[in-house]
Scaffold this motif. Sequence first.
Motif: not given
Length: 123
Positions: A118-123
Amino acid sequence: MRRPALAALLGLAVLPGFAAAQPVPNPPSGPGMMRGPGWRHEGNRPEDPAAFLMKFYAANTTHDGHLTLAQAKAAGMGPIAEHFTEIDTKHHGYITPYDIEAWRLDAMARRLELRADQLRAQD
């Protein structure tokens, strides 16, 4: 003078008998055993590892270190009973505290991987 000393000696001789009458289970131990933020129970509140082990060994009525599905249900260990087949990866028909910890750590790893994605997708 002799009577108080004799009474004290007799008292000391009886005390170990009281201590021996209380069986104390030997919970497994080791580096990282039953610790960490993944060690949770219903309501997502942290559970005391020692309390969990005491509950495990109290539920283990055969005193063999293995918990069956029936024993887990009888002891009111809801999440353990619900996920028994997931925890019993070797299909023995019983689980150990190590099996439960491995299952909980696997679940925590899955949650962390999902959060990392999820955090990777926010970048």
